[in-house]
Design a protein around this motif. Structure first.
Motif, PDB file in Angstrom:
ATOM      1  N   THR A 131       0.722  -1.135  -0.021  1.00 13.54           N
ATOM      2  CA  THR A 131       0.038   0.024   0.055  1.00 13.54           C
ATOM      3  C   THR A 131       0.786   1.267  -0.003  1.00 13.54           C
ATOM      4  OG1 THR A 131      -1.795  -1.217   1.201  1.00 13.54           O
ATOM      5  CG2 THR A 131      -1.867   1.047   1.158  1.00 13.54           C
ATOM      6  N   ALA A 132       2.063   1.229   0.761  1.00 11.93           N
ATOM      7  CA  ALA A 132       2.835   2.429   0.690  1.00 11.93           C
ATOM      8  C   ALA A 132       3.467   2.360  -0.554  1.00 11.93           C
ATOM      9  CB  ALA A 132       3.808   2.200   1.997  1.00 11.93           C
ATOM     10  N   SER A 133       3.867   1.616  -1.148  1.00 12.97           N
ATOM     11  CA  SER A 133       4.403   1.383  -2.663  1.00 12.97           C
ATOM     12  C   SER A 133       3.406   2.209  -3.539  1.00 12.97           C
ATOM     13  CB  SER A 133       4.618  -0.118  -3.027  1.00 12.97           C
ATOM     14  OG  SER A 133       5.274   0.039  -4.365  1.00 12.97           O
ATOM     15  N   TRP A 134       2.070   1.719  -3.635  1.00 13.42           N
ATOM     16  CA  TRP A 134       1.089   2.446  -4.333  1.00 13.42           C
ATOM     17  C   TRP A 134       1.248   3.949  -3.919  1.00 13.42           C
ATOM     18  CZ3 TRP A 134      -4.038  -0.683  -5.273  1.00 13.42           C
ATOM     19  CH2 TRP A 134      -3.635  -2.147  -5.758  1.00 13.42           C
ATOM     20  N   VAL A 135       0.991   4.208  -2.764  1.00 12.84           N
ATOM     21  CA  VAL A 135       0.920   5.704  -2.210  1.00 12.84           C
ATOM     22  C   VAL A 135       2.044   6.400  -2.897  1.00 12.84           C
ATOM     23  CG1 VAL A 135       0.897   7.343  -0.621  1.00 12.84           C
ATOM     24  CG2 VAL A 135      -0.315   5.305  -0.339  1.00 12.84           C
ATOM     25  N   TRP A 136       3.384   5.683  -2.833  1.00 13.46           N
ATOM     26  CA  TRP A 136       4.416   6.442  -3.171  1.00 13.46           C
ATOM     27  C   TRP A 136       4.591   6.436  -4.829  1.00 13.46           C
ATOM     28  CZ3 TRP A 136       8.303   4.881  -6.756  1.00 13.46           C
ATOM     29  CH2 TRP A 136       9.468   5.822  -6.505  1.00 13.46           C
ATOM     30  N   SER A 137       4.034   5.699  -5.537  1.00 10.73           N
ATOM     31  CA  SER A 137       3.791   5.724  -6.839  1.00 10.73           C
ATOM     32  C   SER A 137       2.734   6.854  -7.426  1.00 10.73           C
ATOM     33  CB  SER A 137       3.286   4.390  -7.634  1.00 10.73           C
ATOM     34  OG  SER A 137       4.203   3.289  -7.422  1.00 10.73           O
ATOM     35  N   VAL A 138       1.615   6.851  -6.746  1.00 13.22           N
ATOM     36  CA  VAL A 138       0.768   8.008  -7.086  1.00 13.22           C
ATOM     37  C   VAL A 138       1.341   9.378  -6.739  1.00 13.22           C
ATOM     38  CG1 VAL A 138      -1.558   9.039  -6.453  1.00 13.22           C
ATOM     39  CG2 VAL A 138      -1.120   6.584  -6.900  1.00 13.22           C
ATOM     40  N   SER A 139       2.094   9.501  -5.519  1.00 14.74           N
ATOM     41  CA  SER A 139       2.677  10.750  -5.300  1.00 14.74           C
ATOM     42  C   SER A 139       3.778  11.126  -6.340  1.00 14.74           C
ATOM     43  CB  SER A 139       3.304  10.564  -3.902  1.00 14.74           C
ATOM     44  OG  SER A 139       2.429  10.397  -2.968  1.00 14.74           O
ATOM     45  N   THR A 140       4.467  10.147  -6.683  1.00 18.93           N
ATOM     46  CA  THR A 140       5.534  10.406  -7.677  1.00 18.93           C
ATOM     47  C   THR A 140       4.698  10.776  -8.969  1.00 18.93           C
ATOM     48  OG1 THR A 140       6.984   8.898  -6.696  1.00 18.93           O
ATOM     49  CG2 THR A 140       7.624   9.445  -8.902  1.00 18.93           C
TER      50      THR A 140
END
Length: 81
Positions: free
Chosen positions: A66-75
């Motif tokens: 989930t943190a990886s997804w959030v990081w991807s969306v933020s990037t």
């Protein structure tokens, strides 16, 4: 023709008053646009995260993914805007 002579020879038409000069900006003038911008960013960014967290929960992902997804969306948001 010098600018002063131009202004003297080109007075406004009768019955058409000149608009007042613009007043300088103060800190109070920037408050409402700043708040509107912050609300817009929070709403647009927040909607995306609601979808990401719901999709992660439905997919049964752990906190790491989930943190990886959030990081991807933020990037993506940072690069594409």
């Amino acid at each position: 023709m010098p600018l002063a002579a131009y202004k003297d020879n080109h007075l406004p038409l009768a019955g058409c008053p000149m608009p007042p000069p613009p007043s300088p900006l103060s800190a109070g003038d920037l408050l409402h646009p700043t708040i509107a911008a912050l609300v817009s960013v929070i709403v647009n960014y927040g909607d995306t995260f609601v979808l990401v967290f719901q999709a992660a929960r439905v997919a049964g992902l752990g906190p790491e993914l989930t943190a990886s997804w959030v990081w991807s969306v933020s990037t993506d948001a940072a690069v594409n805007r």
